[in-house]
Design a protein around this motif. Structure first.
Motif, PDB file in Angstrom:
ATOM      1  N   THR A 265       0.830  -1.210   0.000  1.00  0.00           N
ATOM      2  CA  THR A 265       0.000   0.000   0.000  1.00  0.00           C
ATOM      3  C   THR A 265       0.859   1.252   0.000  1.00  0.00           C
ATOM      4  OG1 THR A 265      -1.739  -1.166   1.231  1.00  0.00           O
ATOM      5  CG2 THR A 265      -1.849   1.234   1.188  1.00  0.00           C
ATOM      6  N   ALA A 266       1.883   1.263   0.865  1.00  0.00           N
ATOM      7  CA  ALA A 266       2.777   2.415   0.933  1.00  0.00           C
ATOM      8  C   ALA A 266       3.509   2.628  -0.387  1.00  0.00           C
ATOM      9  CB  ALA A 266       3.779   2.242   2.071  1.00  0.00           C
ATOM     10  N   PHE A 267       3.987   1.532  -0.989  1.00  0.00           N
ATOM     11  CA  PHE A 267       4.722   1.694  -2.238  1.00  0.00           C
ATOM     12  C   PHE A 267       3.800   2.071  -3.381  1.00  0.00           C
ATOM     13  CE2 PHE A 267       7.350   0.124  -5.870  1.00  0.00           C
ATOM     14  CZ  PHE A 267       8.345   1.084  -5.723  1.00  0.00           C
ATOM     15  N   SER A 268       2.546   1.674  -3.296  1.00  0.00           N
ATOM     16  CA  SER A 268       1.562   2.123  -4.289  1.00  0.00           C
ATOM     17  C   SER A 268       1.409   3.640  -4.228  1.00  0.00           C
ATOM     18  CB  SER A 268       0.212   1.447  -4.044  1.00  0.00           C
ATOM     19  OG  SER A 268       0.283   0.064  -4.301  1.00  0.00           O
ATOM     20  N   GLY A 269       1.588   4.199  -3.021  1.00  0.00           N
ATOM     21  CA  GLY A 269       1.562   5.652  -2.883  1.00  0.00           C
ATOM     22  C   GLY A 269       2.691   6.312  -3.651  1.00  0.00           C
ATOM     23  N   VAL A 270       3.885   5.721  -3.585  1.00  0.00           N
ATOM     24  CA  VAL A 270       5.035   6.245  -4.333  1.00  0.00           C
ATOM     25  C   VAL A 270       4.757   6.184  -5.835  1.00  0.00           C
ATOM     26  CG1 VAL A 270       7.486   5.905  -4.873  1.00  0.00           C
ATOM     27  CG2 VAL A 270       6.672   5.586  -2.527  1.00  0.00           C
ATOM     28  N   LYS A 271       4.263   5.029  -6.285  1.00  0.00           N
ATOM     29  CA  LYS A 271       3.979   4.860  -7.720  1.00  0.00           C
ATOM     30  C   LYS A 271       2.879   5.829  -8.179  1.00  0.00           C
ATOM     31  CE  LYS A 271       3.347   0.391  -7.240  1.00  0.00           C
ATOM     32  NZ  LYS A 271       3.059  -1.034  -7.551  1.00  0.00           N
ATOM     33  N   TYR A 272       1.877   6.024  -7.341  1.00  0.00           N
ATOM     34  CA  TYR A 272       0.778   6.936  -7.680  1.00  0.00           C
ATOM     35  C   TYR A 272       1.293   8.364  -7.865  1.00  0.00           C
ATOM     36  CZ  TYR A 272      -3.186  10.043  -6.843  1.00  0.00           C
ATOM     37  OH  TYR A 272      -4.113  11.059  -6.933  1.00  0.00           O
ATOM     38  N   ILE A 273       2.167   8.818  -6.965  1.00  0.00           N
ATOM     39  CA  ILE A 273       2.694  10.184  -7.039  1.00  0.00           C
ATOM     40  C   ILE A 273       3.402  10.429  -8.366  1.00  0.00           C
ATOM     41  CG2 ILE A 273       4.444  11.748  -6.092  1.00  0.00           C
ATOM     42  CD1 ILE A 273       3.739  10.635  -3.322  1.00  0.00           C
ATOM     43  N   PHE A 274       4.281   9.507  -8.760  1.00  0.00           N
ATOM     44  CA  PHE A 274       5.071   9.735  -9.973  1.00  0.00           C
ATOM     45  C   PHE A 274       4.255   9.470 -11.238  1.00  0.00           C
ATOM     46  CE2 PHE A 274       8.394   9.444  -6.802  1.00  0.00           C
ATOM     47  CZ  PHE A 274       9.234  10.474  -7.210  1.00  0.00           C
ATOM     48  N   THR A 275       3.248   8.620 -11.156  1.00  0.00           N
ATOM     49  CA  THR A 275       2.356   8.433 -12.296  1.00  0.00           C
ATOM     50  C   THR A 275       1.555   9.710 -12.552  1.00  0.00           C
ATOM     51  OG1 THR A 275       2.149   6.052 -11.874  1.00  0.00           O
ATOM     52  CG2 THR A 275       0.438   7.087 -13.217  1.00  0.00           C
ATOM     53  N   GLN A 276       1.063  10.315 -11.481  1.00  0.00           N
ATOM     54  CA  GLN A 276       0.309  11.564 -11.615  1.00  0.00           C
ATOM     55  C   GLN A 276       1.210  12.695 -12.105  1.00  0.00           C
ATOM     56  OE1 GLN A 276      -2.670   9.991 -11.485  1.00  0.00           O
ATOM     57  NE2 GLN A 276      -3.511  11.823 -10.461  1.00  0.00           N
ATOM     58  N   MET A 277       2.433  12.747 -11.604  1.00  0.00           N
ATOM     59  CA  MET A 277       3.376  13.774 -12.050  1.00  0.00           C
ATOM     60  C   MET A 277       3.673  13.632 -13.536  1.00  0.00           C
ATOM     61  SD  MET A 277       6.049  13.831  -8.823  1.00  0.00           S
ATOM     62  CE  MET A 277       7.207  14.892  -9.702  1.00  0.00           C
ATOM     63  N   GLY A 278       3.810  12.386 -13.979  1.00  0.00           N
ATOM     64  CA  GLY A 278       4.126  12.148 -15.388  1.00  0.00           C
ATOM     65  C   GLY A 278       3.020  12.577 -16.323  1.00  0.00           C
ATOM     66  N   THR A 279       1.786  12.459 -15.875  1.00  0.00           N
ATOM     67  CA  THR A 279       0.649  12.837 -16.720  1.00  0.00           C
ATOM     68  C   THR A 279       0.207  14.277 -16.491  1.00  0.00           C
ATOM     69  OG1 THR A 279      -0.919  12.006 -15.057  1.00  0.00           O
ATOM     70  CG2 THR A 279      -0.203  10.459 -16.768  1.00  0.00           C
TER      71      THR A 279
END
Length: 284
Positions: free
Chosen positions: A34-48
């Motif tokens: 769950t915590a690492f999904s937070g990291v992935k979510y942040i950079f996915t949103q930044m990329g888009t």
């Protein structure tokens, strides 16, 4: 009242740690993913270029990062399901070696000094893939996704052959090297390592009071690190706060500056309760 010996204290500490790990493994097994999904979510949103909005992934990530700043990597040492699995696999391997009266394979320290940087490369690669929107193309190749499926009782791994193969390799590494995944491969561990940690609750020692030539604390350390000098602001981000070094010291020289040694066990339980409450509040 009879005082516990150092050996008894070490055993009790091990039992308490094992019990805490088991409780977190059963009740909160998804905290790591769950915590690492937070990291992935942040950079996915930044990329888009999309807005980063609050969600359970972000809440758990922030809760664990703040907790790590205060208490160090206690989550890794006591509450991470992947870390608990590694400890169980390694202990089982040592038990088999003992029963068969075979000397366990020793992981070379020189290898560790090189492999310790691999987790940063893994984290960087995942972050970049999320940023450019390609992480989804790796579906089926994540060993922690396979692990999450298994502990959730989902054994439909037909489309996760690469991830399953990688998990098997990690399990083999866990057997031969204590905290193999945590030290060398964990991307969330790389994040925790970079976090600044307050020195009040970290383990330190007075080197001038150590037995000459003794290296007991380093030999039992899963991260193979030297404890910093008492009073020093230095804090190693590789320390899992497992506490193994405390009771192995022949002069009882390892302690936390802000915690009386006789309260160490209570302090461990309190940290575990606080962490569990934070994770539940954050939505794990």
């Amino acid at each position: 009242m009879k005082k516990w010996t150092a050996v008894q204290k070490r055993k009790i500490h091990g039992y308490v740690r094992g019990l805490i790990q088991l409780v977190f493994f059963i009740l909160l097994p998804s905290a790591f993913t769950t915590a690492f999904s937070g990291v992935k979510y942040i950079f996915t949103q930044m990329g888009t270029g999309a807005k980063i909005e609050r969600n359970p992934f972000i809440d758990v990530l922030i809760a664990l990062l703040l907790y790590t700043v205060l208490f160090g990597r206690f989550f890794c040492g006591y509450a991470c399901s992947f870390g608990a699995l590694g400890d169980a696999v390694h202990s089982f391997y040592l038990w088999i070696c003992k029963k068969r009266k075979k000397k366990p394979i020793v992981f070379k320290e020189s290898w560790g000094r090189v492999l310790i940087y691999v987790k940063y490369g893994i984290l960087t690669g995942i972050v970049l893939l999320c940023f450019i929107g390609k992480y989804g193309d790796l579906r089926g190749s994540s060993p922690w996704d396979v692990f999450s499926m298994l502990i959730a009782g989902n054994f439909k791994l037909g489309s996760y052959l690469i991830g399953t193969f990688l998990l098997v390799l990690i399990l083999i590494g866990m057997a031969f090297c204590e905290r193999f995944f945590c030290r060398f491969l964990c991307p969330m561990g790389a994040v925790f390592t970079w976090m600044p940690t307050l020195p009040f609750f970290t383990l330190k020692r007075k080197k001038e009071e150590c037995v000459k030539g003794c290296s007991g604390c380093k030999r039992v350390c899963p991260s193979d690190i030297d404890l910093p000098q008492a009073g020093s602001p230095d804090v190693s981000g590789e320390c899992f706060q497992c506490g193994k070094c405390i009771h192995v010291c022949p002069k009882q020289n390892v302690k936390r500056s802000a915690v009386p040694k006789k309260l160490e066990l209570i302090f461990t339980i309190l940290r575990a309760c606080l962490l569990a409450g934070l994770l539940v509040w954050a939505g794990v």
